[in-house]
Design a protein around this motif. Structure first.
Motif, PDB file in Angstrom:
ATOM      1  N   GLY A  36      38.180  76.991 -75.698  1.00  0.00           N
ATOM      2  CA  GLY A  36      37.912  77.925 -74.604  1.00  0.00           C
ATOM      3  C   GLY A  36      38.526  77.379 -73.337  1.00  0.00           C
ATOM      4  O   GLY A  36      38.779  76.181 -73.220  1.00  0.00           O
ATOM      5  N   PHE A  39      34.052  77.282 -69.073  1.00  0.00           N
ATOM      6  CA  PHE A  39      32.668  77.272 -69.554  1.00  0.00           C
ATOM      7  C   PHE A  39      31.737  77.494 -68.368  1.00  0.00           C
ATOM      8  O   PHE A  39      31.921  76.903 -67.300  1.00  0.00           O
ATOM      9  N   SER A  40      30.729  78.332 -68.577  1.00  0.00           N
ATOM     10  CA  SER A  40      29.713  78.529 -67.542  1.00  0.00           C
ATOM     11  C   SER A  40      28.726  77.358 -67.587  1.00  0.00           C
ATOM     12  O   SER A  40      28.727  76.565 -68.534  1.00  0.00           O
ATOM     13  N   LYS A  42      25.626  77.625 -68.117  1.00  0.00           N
ATOM     14  CA  LYS A  42      24.771  77.870 -69.288  1.00  0.00           C
ATOM     15  C   LYS A  42      25.473  77.449 -70.583  1.00  0.00           C
ATOM     16  O   LYS A  42      24.844  76.872 -71.470  1.00  0.00           O
ATOM     17  N   ASP A  43      26.776  77.730 -70.688  1.00  0.00           N
ATOM     18  CA  ASP A  43      27.539  77.318 -71.879  1.00  0.00           C
ATOM     19  C   ASP A  43      27.449  75.804 -72.083  1.00  0.00           C
ATOM     20  O   ASP A  43      27.221  75.333 -73.199  1.00  0.00           O
ATOM     21  N   ILE A  44      27.628  75.067 -70.998  1.00  0.00           N
ATOM     22  CA  ILE A  44      27.627  73.600 -71.085  1.00  0.00           C
ATOM     23  C   ILE A  44      26.240  73.087 -71.421  1.00  0.00           C
ATOM     24  O   ILE A  44      26.093  72.167 -72.225  1.00  0.00           O
ATOM     25  N   ASP A  46      24.015  74.805 -73.128  1.00  0.00           N
ATOM     26  CA  ASP A  46      23.789  75.203 -74.523  1.00  0.00           C
ATOM     27  C   ASP A  46      24.476  74.263 -75.520  1.00  0.00           C
ATOM     28  O   ASP A  46      24.058  74.154 -76.664  1.00  0.00           O
ATOM     29  N   MET A  47      25.548  73.573 -75.059  1.00  0.00           N
ATOM     30  CA  MET A  47      26.225  72.576 -75.903  1.00  0.00           C
ATOM     31  C   MET A  47      25.474  71.242 -75.909  1.00  0.00           C
ATOM     32  O   MET A  47      25.885  70.308 -76.587  1.00  0.00           O
ATOM     33  N   SER A  52      21.643  72.036 -66.813  1.00  0.00           N
ATOM     34  CA  SER A  52      22.128  72.902 -65.734  1.00  0.00           C
ATOM     35  C   SER A  52      21.769  72.359 -64.356  1.00  0.00           C
ATOM     36  O   SER A  52      22.585  72.455 -63.427  1.00  0.00           O
ATOM     37  N   PHE A  74      32.392  78.190 -62.887  1.00  0.00           N
ATOM     38  CA  PHE A  74      32.870  77.859 -64.221  1.00  0.00           C
ATOM     39  C   PHE A  74      33.578  76.510 -64.166  1.00  0.00           C
ATOM     40  O   PHE A  74      34.184  76.167 -63.157  1.00  0.00           O
ATOM     41  N   ARG A  77      37.725  73.511 -69.422  1.00  0.00           N
ATOM     42  CA  ARG A  77      37.597  72.585 -70.561  1.00  0.00           C
ATOM     43  C   ARG A  77      38.236  71.245 -70.225  1.00  0.00           C
ATOM     44  O   ARG A  77      37.681  70.189 -70.504  1.00  0.00           O
TER      45      ARG A  77
END
Length: 93
Positions: A36, A39-40, A42-44, A46-47, A52, A74, A77
């Motif tokens: 990707g 990354f938002s 939240k994405d980070i 969630d990983m 946050s 954002f 990567r």
């Protein structure tokens, strides 16, 4: 790697930091992170990489580069990989 004379002239903390530089870090974040471009927060989270709240603190203190789209932040990567690599300490074993 470093000459003995050069190494003896350094203070203990610098010697420790140079030893860390000589060690190899085995984490390959490029292969561990999903593909990707951006990354938002939240994405980070969630990983399970960075919470946050910590990311928001890093962004507020300008310790990590962000791409701002509207009111959303954002992280690219590439920046995320560089951040993780620069904050990874190798094992002393």
């Amino acid at each position: 790697a470093f000459s003995t004379f050069f190494f003896q002239q350094l203070n203990p903390l610098t010697k420790y930091n140079l030893r860390i530089l000589e060690m190899e870090i085995y984490a390959n974040y490029d292969s561990l992170l999903p593909k990707g471009l951006l990354f938002s927060i939240k994405d980070i989270e969630d990983m399970n990489l960075i919470k946050s709240d910590m990311l928001k603190k890093l962004i507020y203190n300008r310790e990590i580069e962000v791409v701002k789209i509207g009111s959303k932040n954002f992280i690219s990567r590439q920046v995320l990989i560089l951040f993780l690599e620069s904050n990874t300490l190798p094992a002393l074993n």
